[in-house]
Design a protein around this motif. Structure first.
Motif, PDB file in Angstrom:
ATOM      1  N   ARG A 610      -9.921  37.582  41.090  1.00 55.97           N
ATOM      2  CA  ARG A 610     -11.899  38.102  41.383  1.00 55.97           C
ATOM      3  C   ARG A 610     -11.754  39.239  40.650  1.00 55.97           C
ATOM      4  O   ARG A 610     -12.215  39.957  41.682  1.00 55.97           O
ATOM      5  N   GLY A 611     -13.050  38.967  40.287  1.00 52.13           N
ATOM      6  CA  GLY A 611     -13.512  39.931  39.642  1.00 52.13           C
ATOM      7  C   GLY A 611     -14.827  39.996  38.331  1.00 52.13           C
ATOM      8  O   GLY A 611     -15.009  38.498  38.023  1.00 52.13           O
ATOM      9  N   VAL A 612     -14.634  40.734  37.080  1.00 51.23           N
ATOM     10  CA  VAL A 612     -14.954  40.677  36.244  1.00 51.23           C
ATOM     11  C   VAL A 612     -14.434  40.972  34.769  1.00 51.23           C
ATOM     12  O   VAL A 612     -13.350  41.544  35.570  1.00 51.23           O
ATOM     13  N   SER A 613     -13.800  40.241  34.342  1.00 48.87           N
ATOM     14  CA  SER A 613     -13.644  40.639  32.378  1.00 48.87           C
ATOM     15  C   SER A 613     -14.875  40.641  31.575  1.00 48.87           C
ATOM     16  O   SER A 613     -15.196  39.869  31.140  1.00 48.87           O
ATOM     17  N   LEU A 614     -14.317  42.118  30.601  1.00 56.01           N
ATOM     18  CA  LEU A 614     -15.127  41.964  29.311  1.00 56.01           C
ATOM     19  C   LEU A 614     -14.080  41.754  28.505  1.00 56.01           C
ATOM     20  O   LEU A 614     -12.998  42.272  27.882  1.00 56.01           O
ATOM     21  N   SER A 615     -15.047  41.430  27.016  1.00 53.31           N
ATOM     22  CA  SER A 615     -14.542  41.040  26.388  1.00 53.31           C
ATOM     23  C   SER A 615     -15.120  41.921  25.035  1.00 53.31           C
ATOM     24  O   SER A 615     -16.598  41.188  24.614  1.00 53.31           O
ATOM     25  N   VAL A 616     -14.161  42.791  24.191  1.00 54.60           N
ATOM     26  CA  VAL A 616     -15.796  43.948  23.744  1.00 54.60           C
ATOM     27  C   VAL A 616     -14.536  43.397  22.311  1.00 54.60           C
ATOM     28  O   VAL A 616     -13.681  44.115  21.591  1.00 54.60           O
ATOM     29  N   PRO A 617     -15.907  42.581  20.961  1.00 60.04           N
ATOM     30  CA  PRO A 617     -15.936  42.320  19.381  1.00 60.04           C
ATOM     31  C   PRO A 617     -15.530  44.014  18.999  1.00 60.04           C
ATOM     32  O   PRO A 617     -16.263  45.336  19.732  1.00 60.04           O
ATOM     33  N   SER A 618     -14.945  44.171  17.474  1.00 58.48           N
ATOM     34  CA  SER A 618     -15.172  45.324  16.872  1.00 58.48           C
ATOM     35  C   SER A 618     -16.621  45.050  16.944  1.00 58.48           C
ATOM     36  O   SER A 618     -17.630  44.240  16.366  1.00 58.48           O
TER      37      SER A 618
END
Length: 899
Positions: A610-618
């Motif tokens: 439970r929470g947050v995930s970030l996917s950061v592009p190049s």
């Protein structure tokens, strides 16, 4: 007649003036005082204060390197030499000048004549006559050469060109003239003629010289000709007045600049007798500080301020003190100075004065010396706080005494580390404390630290008549310092003050040490504060860190170095600045994760899934190269909700899902806007959905004044995730529509909730399904279209449906109630049909003109939804409190129009 000592005892504050006057004036005053009596002294002394001599030029002097003109011999000139700037002389610009050994500077041509005369008829044109006389660089009968130097000093546009005749002699004699200068000033075009040392009696004062400047026989400015009118330390200023002439100031402030001959020693600093001493002993010991490159010294003592005659002229003195072998005259004013000498030349000190008294008895040597630190040969790791107590006595009544203490590395005291002289005080007990600064350090300073090794101590008594006792020393090692190899111990590390933009870090050490903090957005730190409290160190440390950013976690550690450069480093710690949205507290947070702008990466804050995930592009930030540190914080959602509310009454925050997102560069700059959208996924649990319609979940970003729905959101009910995209960072909250229970407390009817569900289902198809025919259209319009997708047939919104609407005649529209207008589909830019025309009629009839004339104006409505229709619809929505006011004619606006 009152003698000098009697005067000093009666009015010491005025006597200083008398003793510094020329001898002839002093004698006249003595005669006057014998007639007028003491009651007249105050008036006379104050009125004659102007007779006090000018300060000597060497005090505070700045040394500069010069270039040798290579002038030597008799009646020669050299040049031209570059000035380094353009100089105007009598209105003509010059960049070069010639220098004459006989004390002149000429522009345009060379001049070397030695025989002086008045400027009205003698000499060359375009010439500065600093001291025009027959001069030589060395005295008669000797070889060698005392160079004449020139230099350009300073920075544009305020440079100076200096020519200096150093230690010059009169040709064919052994009489030394001294040192004088010409200084030319860039910009102002001023000229200064400066006389640092005038040592040759009346001739050195100009009784056979010409001083002035000359353009030609009719245009010149003469100060003197064959007149002893110069004064040692004098500066004559010549300033252009704009009329091809100059204003002369013969008492200008001396410009304290000196060209130090290459290799020559600097001027000595005089120590004893101190300047202005009254009632001095008749046989003083003259003392000065050592000059590193000097091989010998010359002591000059005179009753004349220009040293035209001397009572002491002791050359080749090897040490830094000289004791007279016979008494000086009683009640006499003396001048003294010292010259440091080596094979390259010499430098004279400034002049100091003292006045002798009658017979004086030297003070007794210090008695009852006692110290637990400095005596007895004990070993210690430090002398901080050490004391040396003593008793000082002087046989003469009412004399003030002081002590002088020296600490050296050898018992000959040739390698001094401290030479300290206390202030004068009454005789009796006195105490020196290591590091005190109430007196004067002749060598070392209050902040001097002592390295490991053996030390020798000696002390003597000095009275205010410049007499000294013998030194008292043991002749053996007095104390030893052992090497300090232990670092300080750091304790009580804390953040004592914290704001949204600053923090104060505090800690203690067990010994005096310096203070420094290293900090940064991750445990790699990267930024340090300036080192403070270097010497002396402190036990309690406090360092302020400024220019921080709100709601950001910073990692830090502290450093403290002791006097022996032993460094202590604390363990790493962290703090989070204030300033999260609504000042909400941070509940949990992720580690700072460094992500390269060239590769991208991921970061999450998950607990039990439970929470947050970030996917950061190049290439997420073109302005930030290298590594950017991402931070996720879960903050109090109820505090945020209470402070800023929800996007609308339809939505409620999902408990436990309010997050602050931050990105900080290695250089401590925040990144709040991204070039490529970042994927943000909130993972929720079934328990989070109590009272929330799961299909309506949307992530919103707080923009500082309103909530903004993220674009391209999708809900995965199976995986229990909501994924959206954002190109800004701030505070994010997961919102959803409450499930109606039929009670009025929810504020939402069952039919309304069902309509929302239907609409959201359409959003999923129209906004998120890339296979849908209208995907590109919806994604280009982002959330404003997705939020208002039609409750029925939303998937076909924007497909060009021609659902009919009743369109009233324009002239009749104003009288129709709103309910007469029937709309059934969503309308947006690009839509066509009779319902678009009906919308334009409605807006025009309600005072919101689509156009003032032509297409769209009243009576000329069209069936095309263009930019004018959208702009007008936005005005209508804002005026009626319809949110969001984005120019999309969807369920909320339709409901308002047809109610």
């Amino acid at each position: 007649m009152l003698d000098a000592v009697s005067l000093a005892r009666f009015r010491p504050q005025y006597c200083i003036i008398i003793h510094n006057m020329k001898e002839s004036i002093s004698k006249k005053l003595d005669r006057a005082f014998s007639l007028l009596g003491k009651s007249f002294l105050v008036i006379v002394f104050v009125s004659l204060a102007a007779f006090a001599p000018r300060a000597e030029a060497a005090d505070g002097e700045i040394n500069v390197a010069g270039i040798n003109t290579n002038l030597t011999g008799d009646d020669v000139a050299a040049g031209p030499f570059n000035l380094g700037f353009t100089f105007s002389f009598f209105g003509t610009n010059y960049t070069q000048a010639y220098v004459n050994i006989n004390g002149t500077i000429t522009f345009g041509s060379s001049f070397a004549q030695y025989s002086n005369g008045p400027l009205s008829g003698a000499g060359a044109d375009n010439t500065i006559y600093a001291f025009w006389d027959d001069l030589n660089t060395n005295k008669s009968g000797t070889s060698g050469n005392k160079p004449i130097y020139y230099a350009t000093a300073g920075e544009a546009p305020n440079r100076k060109f200096i020519v200096q005749w150093t230690d010059i002699y009169f040709h064919g004699t052994t009489v030394q003239l001294g040192t004088f200068q010409v200084v030319l000033y860039e910009g102002s075009n001023e000229i200064r003629l400066q006389y640092r040392d005038l040592l040759g009696g009346a001739r050195a004062l100009g009784n056979s010289a010409t001083v002035g400047i000359k353009k030609n026989a009719s245009t010149y400015k003469q100060y003197s000709n064959d007149t002893a009118s110069l004064i040692q330390g004098q500066s004559i200023q010549l300033t252009p007045n704009g009329s091809n002439d100059y204003t002369m100031n013969a008492s200008s402030t001396y410009d304290l600049i000196y060209i130090l001959p290459t290799g020559a020693p600097v001027s000595p600093t005089l120590v004893n007798p101190t300047n202005g001493t009254l009632g001095a002993t008749l046989r003083p010991t003259f003392e000065w500080l050592q000059v590193a490159s000097a091989t010998s010294y010359t002591l000059l003592v005179s009753t004349q301020s220009d040293f035209s005659s001397t009572v002491v002229n002791a050359s080749n003195v090897s040490g830094t003190s000289y004791t007279l072998g016979s008494d000086l005259s009683q009640n006499t004013n003396y001048y003294w100075r010292v010259q440091s000498v080596n094979s390259f030349g010499g430098s004279l000190s400034s002049t100091r004065t003292f006045t002798t008294g009658s017979a004086n008895t030297a003070p007794s040597s210090p008695a009852s010396l006692s110290s637990a630190t400095f005596l007895g040969g004990a070993s210690s790791g430090t002398v901080a706080g050490g004391t040396l107590s003593m008793t000082l006595e002087d046989p003469d009544a009412s004399e003030q005494v002081r002590y002088r203490l020296q600490v050296a590395r050898d018992n000959a005291f040739s390698n001094l580390v401290l030479d300290y002289r206390s202030q004068f005080a009454a005789e009796g007990n006195a105490t020196y404390t290591f590091g005190e600064n109430s007196g004067t350090y002749l060598v070392g300073a209050a902040t001097t630290t002592l390295a490991a090794g053996d030390y020798y101590v000696r002390v003597r008594t000095e009275d205010d008549a410049a007499a000294s006792s013998n030194w008292v020393s043991s002749g053996s090692v007095d104390f030893s310092l052992v090497a300090d190899t232990g670092a300080p111990i750091i304790s009580s590390l804390s953040v004592s003050t914290l704001t949204a933009s600053s923090a104060t870090i505090a800690w203690d050490t067990n010994e005096a040490a310096s203070s420094m903090v290293e900090y940064g957005p991750s445990s790699a730190f990267g930024t340090t504060t300036p080192v403070s409290n270097v010497s002396p160190g402190v036990l309690s440390h406090s360092v302020d860190i400024q220019e921080l950013h709100p709601c950001v976690t910073y990692h830090y550690r502290v450093y403290s170095d002791d006097a022996a450069s032993n460094r202590a480093t604390s363990s790493a710690a962290s703090f989070t600045t204030k300033g999260c949205t609504a000042e909400a507290l941070v509940l949990t947070q992720s580690q700072s994760t460094g992500i390269s702008t060239s590769t991208g990466g991921t970061v999450d804050l998950l607990q039990s899934g439970r929470g947050v995930s970030l996917s950061v592009p190049s290439s997420f930030s073109a302005s930030s190269s290298g590594t950017v540190y991402f931070q996720i914080k879960r903050i109090q959602d109820d505090t945020v909700a209470n402070a800023v509310g929800a996007p609308s009454s339809q939505f409620s925050p999902v408990s436990g899902h309010t997050y602050a997102l931050n990105a900080i560069t290695e250089g401590m700059a925040p990144v709040t806007e991204f070039d490529e959208p970042i994927s943000i996924t909130i993972s929720y649990s079934p328990a989070d959905m109590q009272g929330i319609d799961e299909s309506t979940l949307v992530i919103y970003r707080w923009g500082g004044s309103s909530w903004n729905a993220l674009s391209n959101c999708s809900v995965d009910a199976t995986a229990k995730t909501v994924t959206c995209f954002t190109d800004h960072f701030s505070t994010f909250t997961l919102f959803g529509t409450p499930v109606s229970s039929g009670s009025s407390s929810t504020g939402v009817t069952t039919s309304a909730a069902q309509g929302s569900v239907i609409a959201h289902s359409a959003i999923q198809h129209g906004c998120k399904d890339q296979a849908a025919s209208n995907y590109n259209y919806f994604s280009s319009h982002k959330q404003e279209l997705c939020l208002y997708a039609a409750a029925s047939g939303a998937a076909s919104a924007g497909s060009g449906s021609t659902t009919q609407a009743s369109v009233p005649v324009a002239s009749e529209a104003a009288s129709y109630p709103a309910s007469h207008f029937s709309f059934e589909r969503n309308l947006h830019v690009g839509a066509k049909g009779p319902d678009v025309k009906a919308l334009q009629v409605y807006l025009n009839s309600r005072g919101f003109a689509v156009s003032d004339s032509g297409a769209g104006s009243a009576g000329n409505e069209t069936d095309m939804f263009g930019s004018k229709t959208r702009t007008t619809l936005i005005r209508f929505q804002k005026a009626n409190g319809i949110s969001p006011a984005v120019g999309f004619f969807g369920p909320v606006t339709r409901a308002f129009v047809t109610k």
